[in-house]
Design an enzyme around this catalytic site. Structure first.
Site, mmCIF file in Angstrom:
data_model
loop_
_atom_site.group_PDB
_atom_site.id
_atom_site.type_symbol
_atom_site.label_atom_id
_atom_site.label_comp_id
_atom_site.label_asym_id
_atom_site.label_seq_id
_atom_site.Cartn_x
_atom_site.Cartn_y
_atom_site.Cartn_z
ATOM 1 N N CYS A 50 -13.470 0.457 6.989
ATOM 2 C CA CYS A 50 -14.420 -0.648 6.175
ATOM 3 C C CYS A 50 -15.123 -1.291 7.201
ATOM 4 O O CYS A 50 -16.146 -1.868 6.862
ATOM 5 C CB CYS A 50 -13.619 -1.613 5.357
ATOM 6 N N HIS A 82 -16.611 -8.528 4.491
ATOM 7 C CA HIS A 82 -16.298 -7.252 4.157
ATOM 8 C C HIS A 82 -15.786 -7.447 2.602
ATOM 9 O O HIS A 82 -14.842 -8.317 2.420
ATOM 10 C CB HIS A 82 -15.209 -6.571 4.826
ATOM 11 N N ASN A 139 -14.291 -2.969 -3.681
ATOM 12 C CA ASN A 139 -14.452 -2.497 -2.292
ATOM 13 C C ASN A 139 -15.046 -1.118 -1.991
ATOM 14 O O ASN A 139 -14.037 -0.104 -2.328
ATOM 15 C CB ASN A 139 -12.955 -2.712 -1.713
HETATM 16 N N1 ACO Z 1 -1.647 -5.566 -11.464
HETATM 17 C C1 ACO Z 1 -0.691 -6.452 -11.856
HETATM 18 N N2 ACO Z 1 0.372 -6.978 -11.019
HETATM 19 C C2 ACO Z 1 0.215 -6.582 -9.822
HETATM 20 C C3 ACO Z 1 -0.675 -5.827 -9.445
HETATM 21 C C4 ACO Z 1 -1.642 -5.172 -10.140
HETATM 22 N N3 ACO Z 1 -2.614 -4.186 -9.480
HETATM 23 N N4 ACO Z 1 -0.435 -5.371 -8.010
HETATM 24 C C5 ACO Z 1 0.650 -6.247 -7.703
HETATM 25 N N5 ACO Z 1 1.148 -6.958 -8.949
HETATM 26 C C6 ACO Z 1 1.997 -7.918 -8.887
HETATM 27 C C7 ACO Z 1 3.039 -7.393 -7.871
HETATM 28 O O1 ACO Z 1 4.159 -6.674 -8.551
HETATM 29 C C8 ACO Z 1 3.856 -8.856 -7.683
HETATM 30 O O2 ACO Z 1 4.861 -9.336 -8.640
HETATM 31 P P1 ACO Z 1 5.911 -10.194 -8.488
HETATM 32 O O3 ACO Z 1 5.431 -11.462 -7.715
HETATM 33 O O4 ACO Z 1 6.649 -10.176 -9.864
HETATM 34 O O5 ACO Z 1 6.841 -9.326 -7.440
HETATM 35 C C9 ACO Z 1 2.585 -9.817 -7.644
HETATM 36 O O6 ACO Z 1 1.768 -9.111 -8.570
HETATM 37 C C10 ACO Z 1 2.009 -10.225 -6.265
HETATM 38 O O7 ACO Z 1 1.983 -8.685 -5.709
HETATM 39 P P2 ACO Z 1 1.237 -8.676 -4.255
HETATM 40 O O8 ACO Z 1 1.443 -7.311 -3.835
HETATM 41 O O9 ACO Z 1 1.747 -9.841 -3.382
HETATM 42 O O10 ACO Z 1 -0.498 -8.706 -4.486
HETATM 43 P P3 ACO Z 1 -1.481 -9.420 -3.864
HETATM 44 O O11 ACO Z 1 -1.742 -10.710 -4.300
HETATM 45 O O12 ACO Z 1 -1.097 -9.109 -2.225
HETATM 46 O O13 ACO Z 1 -2.768 -8.392 -4.231
HETATM 47 C C11 ACO Z 1 -3.968 -6.660 -3.157
HETATM 48 C C12 ACO Z 1 -2.625 -7.046 -3.962
HETATM 49 C C13 ACO Z 1 -4.972 -7.023 -4.049
HETATM 50 C C14 ACO Z 1 -4.213 -5.373 -2.910
HETATM 51 C C15 ACO Z 1 -4.224 -7.279 -1.744
HETATM 52 O O14 ACO Z 1 -3.144 -7.556 -1.266
HETATM 53 C C16 ACO Z 1 -5.265 -7.143 -1.045
HETATM 54 O O15 ACO Z 1 -6.603 -7.538 -1.461
HETATM 55 N N6 ACO Z 1 -5.139 -6.591 0.017
HETATM 56 C C17 ACO Z 1 -6.272 -6.465 1.116
HETATM 57 C C18 ACO Z 1 -7.059 -4.996 0.640
HETATM 58 C C19 ACO Z 1 -8.115 -4.811 1.764
HETATM 59 O O16 ACO Z 1 -8.672 -5.464 2.515
HETATM 60 N N7 ACO Z 1 -8.240 -3.430 1.906
HETATM 61 C C20 ACO Z 1 -9.390 -3.198 2.960
HETATM 62 C C21 ACO Z 1 -8.884 -2.291 4.029
HETATM 63 S S1 ACO Z 1 -8.242 -0.677 3.424
HETATM 64 C C22 ACO Z 1 -9.550 0.457 4.375
HETATM 65 O O17 ACO Z 1 -10.056 0.086 5.479
HETATM 66 C C23 ACO Z 1 -9.809 1.714 3.764
#
Ligand code: ACO
Length: 339
Positions: free
Chosen positions: A112, A254, A284
């Site tokens: 990215c 980003h 993204n």
């Molecule tokens: N839908 C519904 N519920 C979900 C989902 C979903 N898609 N994903 C996770 N949950 C639930 C989980 O089960 C968890 O529930 P719990 O609290 O009952 O256990 C809760 O939501 C929180 O889950 P987390 O994994 O902590 O979710 P988070 O807030 O971290 O969001 C996400 C996940 C959106 C992927 C986030 O971590 C993120 O944006 N990460 C960065 C991604 C990024 O920047 N990528 C770029 C680099 S990749 C590259 O270079 C190719």
């Protein structure tokens, strides 16, 4: 006076097929409300079967050349992690399809953060005197590399391409890149990885596992690193070029998750109103994310000539990078529908 690289044209595009959060909810266990509140994303665009990253790159490149009002460049730098194939590079084919002749073209892989790395390469080529004009493209199609059972990646990624034309110019003029801060950390290479097709996966001599074909991302850890690295890199760059956070008209990070960008702004004591958001409409788009956001904001008038703009990006590798410029007077077409 030293030679600077100056932004003189910009263009971007997304594929035709819009995929909203409700459609994602039919593929994995999630819902529109969760995706909106946890990421800020409302929809994204996925390429139809038969469309490659290079196809998107050609169209974005064509738009950037039109915006710059030129039909030739001396080099094409193509940032992508989803090339048309592992070999040959996609850039030569893009250059040929754009009618640019037998100029050099190469691919650059920094996930990215790729577009900022591409700008850095182009700036070096211009500063060295070997190029007068360079086309930098960031393009990725991740939709075909998403694990159908992984809701972390399915909700975030969209496909797209963005491009910029850089020309030799004066460091004091609008559009001149004021400096760069780049970094990487291979100790965390496993936080976002696509194993299939690489020499490590092949040399294990084991049969290809289905999962190797898909992007595996440890979202929570990536989130923390993204905040730390984008804030750290932006701060280092601002110090180096003598700008202050309060000088910034736009903070263009980003576009992976609105919560990441707002947290970076908070860490830097920047006004959240200055955070440029485009991910709500495209998700993204990896290496395309920064030029897509810039093109969209230039097209709708949020970005105005003379605005002080900071660009910062972060991705797998880990890789990150930042640069800054005074926004020049460039024409831009909106890359995606507004509604
Ligand atoms: N839908 C519904 N519920 C979900 C989902 C979903 N898609 N994903 C996770 N949950 C639930 C989980 O089960 C968890 O529930 P719990 O609290 O009952 O256990 C809760 O939501 C929180 O889950 P987390 O994994 O902590 O979710 P988070 O807030 O971290 O969001 C996400 C996940 C959106 C992927 C986030 O971590 C993120 O944006 N990460 C960065 C991604 C990024 O920047 N990528 C770029 C680099 S990749 C590259 O270079 C190719």
């Amino acid at each position: 006076m030293s030679r600077a690289a100056v932004l003189t044209g910009i263009g971007a595009m997304v594929p035709d097929r819009m995929v909203d959060n409700d459609e994602i909810s039919t593929l994995v266990d999630t819902n529109d409300q969760w995706i909106r509140t946890r990421t800020g994303i409302e929809r994204r665009y996925w390429a139809d079967p038969g469309v490659s990253t290079g196809d998107l790159a050609v169209e974005a490149g064509r738009r950037a050349l039109e915006s710059a009002g030129v039909d030739s460049v001396d080099l094409v730098v193509m940032a992508t992690s989803t090339p048309d194939q592992p070999m040959p590079a996609t850039a030569p084919r893009v250059a040929t399809d754009l009618g640019l002749g037998n100029i050099p073209g190469y691919d650059l892989s920094a996930a990215c953060a790729g577009f900022i790395y591409g700008l850095h390469s182009a700036t070096g080529a211009i500063a060295s005197g070997s190029c007068e004009r360079v086309l930098v493209i960031g393009a990725d199609i991740w939709s075909t590399r998403l694990d159908p059972e992984d809701r972390a990646t399915a909700i975030i990624f969209g496909d797209g391409a963005g491009a910029a034309v850089l020309r030799a110019g004066d460091p004091e003029e609008p559009g001149a890149f004021a400096g760069f801060d780049l970094g990487s950390d291979g100790a965390h290479k496993d936080l976002a990885v696509l194993p299939a097709g690489g020499s490590r996966q092949r040399s294990r001599g084991e049969p290809l596992r289905e999962a190797d074909n898909y992007l595996a991302m440890r979202g929570k850890e990536i989130f923390t690193h993204a905040v730390d690295r984008m804030a750290g890199s932006s701060t280092a760059l601002l110090e180096r070029i003598g700008w202050h956070t309060s000088d910034l008209d736009w903070f263009v990070g980003h576009q992976a998750n609105a919560r990441i960008l707002n947290t970076v702004a908070d860490v830097m004591h920047a006004d959240r109103e200055r955070v440029l958001l485009h991910l709500d409409r495209v998700g993204n788009t990896s290496a395309a994310s920064i030029p897509l956001a810039l093109t969209d904001a230039a097209a709708d008038g949020r970005l105005q000539p003379g605005h002080r703009v900071l660009l910062t990006s972060f991705g797998g590798g880990l890789s990150w990078g930042s640069t800054a410029l005074l926004w020049p007077d460039v024409a831009a077409l909106a890359p995606a529908p507004r509604t």
